[in-house]
Motif scaffolding. Sequence first.
Motif, short mmCIF file in Angstrom:
data_model
loop_
_atom_site.label_atom_id
_atom_site.label_comp_id
_atom_site.label_asym_id
_atom_site.label_seq_id
_atom_site.Cartn_x
_atom_site.Cartn_y
_atom_site.Cartn_z
N ASP A 100 30.37 37.37 45.48
CA ASP A 100 28.99 36.94 45.25
C ASP A 100 28.29 37.76 44.18
N ASP A 101 28.67 39.03 44.01
CA ASP A 101 27.97 39.88 43.05
C ASP A 101 28.50 39.74 41.62
N GLY A 102 29.42 38.82 41.39
CA GLY A 102 29.92 38.58 40.04
C GLY A 102 31.28 39.18 39.74
N ASP A 103 31.73 40.09 40.58
CA ASP A 103 33.06 40.66 40.37
C ASP A 103 34.12 39.66 40.81
N THR A 104 35.29 39.79 40.23
CA THR A 104 36.40 38.91 40.58
C THR A 104 37.60 39.74 40.98
N VAL A 105 38.46 39.16 41.78
CA VAL A 105 39.70 39.81 42.18
C VAL A 105 40.84 39.11 41.44
N HIS A 106 41.65 39.89 40.77
CA HIS A 106 42.76 39.37 40.00
C HIS A 106 44.07 39.79 40.65
N ALA A 107 45.06 38.91 40.57
CA ALA A 107 46.38 39.20 41.12
C ALA A 107 47.37 39.34 39.98
N PHE A 108 48.31 40.27 40.14
CA PHE A 108 49.39 40.45 39.17
C PHE A 108 50.65 40.85 39.92
N THR A 109 51.77 40.54 39.32
CA THR A 109 53.06 40.90 39.91
C THR A 109 53.65 42.06 39.11
N ALA A 110 53.94 43.15 39.80
CA ALA A 110 54.49 44.34 39.14
C ALA A 110 56.00 44.19 38.98
N THR A 111 56.60 45.17 38.31
CA THR A 111 58.04 45.11 38.07
C THR A 111 58.85 45.25 39.35
N ASP A 112 58.25 45.78 40.41
CA ASP A 112 58.97 45.89 41.67
C ASP A 112 58.93 44.60 42.49
N GLY A 113 58.28 43.55 41.95
CA GLY A 113 58.25 42.25 42.60
C GLY A 113 57.11 42.05 43.58
N VAL A 114 56.27 43.05 43.77
CA VAL A 114 55.17 42.96 44.71
C VAL A 114 53.93 42.45 43.99
N THR A 115 53.25 41.47 44.60
CA THR A 115 52.00 40.97 44.03
C THR A 115 50.87 41.87 44.51
N ARG A 116 50.12 42.40 43.55
CA ARG A 116 49.03 43.32 43.86
C ARG A 116 47.72 42.71 43.38
N HIS A 117 46.62 43.24 43.93
CA HIS A 117 45.29 42.74 43.60
C HIS A 117 44.45 43.87 43.03
N ILE A 118 43.57 43.51 42.08
CA ILE A 118 42.70 44.50 41.45
C ILE A 118 41.36 43.85 41.16
N LEU A 119 40.30 44.65 41.23
CA LEU A 119 38.95 44.17 40.98
C LEU A 119 38.69 44.13 39.48
N GLY A 120 38.15 43.02 39.00
CA GLY A 120 37.84 42.86 37.58
C GLY A 120 36.43 42.33 37.38
N HIS A 121 36.07 42.10 36.13
CA HIS A 121 34.71 41.63 35.83
C HIS A 121 34.68 40.35 35.00
N ASP A 122 35.82 39.84 34.60
CA ASP A 122 35.85 38.63 33.77
C ASP A 122 35.99 37.41 34.67
N ARG A 123 34.99 36.60 34.69
CA ARG A 123 35.00 35.43 35.58
C ARG A 123 35.82 34.30 34.98
N GLY A 124 36.81 33.85 35.71
CA GLY A 124 37.56 32.66 35.33
C GLY A 124 38.59 32.86 34.24
N ARG A 125 38.65 34.03 33.64
CA ARG A 125 39.61 34.26 32.56
C ARG A 125 40.69 35.22 33.04
N THR A 126 41.83 35.12 32.40
CA THR A 126 42.88 36.09 32.70
C THR A 126 42.53 37.41 32.04
N VAL A 127 42.93 38.50 32.66
CA VAL A 127 42.64 39.83 32.13
C VAL A 127 43.96 40.58 31.93
N ARG A 128 43.92 41.54 31.04
CA ARG A 128 45.08 42.41 30.85
C ARG A 128 45.00 43.55 31.86
N ILE A 129 46.07 43.76 32.58
CA ILE A 129 46.14 44.80 33.60
C ILE A 129 47.28 45.73 33.22
#
Length: 137
Positions: free
Chosen positions: A58-87
Motif C-alpha cells: 500500500d505504501d508504494g513499495d514492491t516485492v520482487h522475486a529472483f532466482t539465484a544460482t543455487d536455484g532458490v527463488t528469493r524475494h527483495i523489497l524494491g521501489h519500481d512499480r510494475g517494472r523489472t529491476v536489476r538485482i
Amino acid sequence: MARSFRTPVRREVATLLLGAAGVSCTYVAVMMCVVVGREWYPPRYGITVEGRQVFREDDGDTVHAFTATDGVTRHILGHDRGRTVRIAYGPRNPAYAVVCPPTGTEVLMVVVSLVVTAVAGFMDYGTYRLVLPAFTG
C-alpha cells in the motif's frame, strides 16, 4: 598571583562540545561508508539478475522475486512499480541481495559520504588540538 579560570573553562567546554559532535559525526560517517560499501560491492563484483514484481504494498513499495544460482527463488523489497529491476547478489551469499540503484545516485552517495567523513575528520582533529595542551604541560 591570581589565576584566571575563564580560559581553561572555555577550553574544557569547547573540548566537550566539539568532542561529542566529533564522535557522533564519526559514527554517522562510518555508518554511511558501510551502507555505501554494501550497496556498491554486489553490483560491481557480484551476480546481476532481473527481478520481477510479485507483490505491491500500500505504501508504494514492491516485492520482487529472483532466482539465484543455487536455484532458490528469493524475494527483495524494491521501489519500481510494475517494472523489472536489476538485482545483484554475491555468489557466496545469495540471501544478501540489493536492488541496483540508478547510476547517478551511486556517485552522489559516495560524494556525500566522503564529505561527511572529511567533516568528521576535521572535528576529531580539532578536538585533538584542544586536548593536546592539557597533556603536554
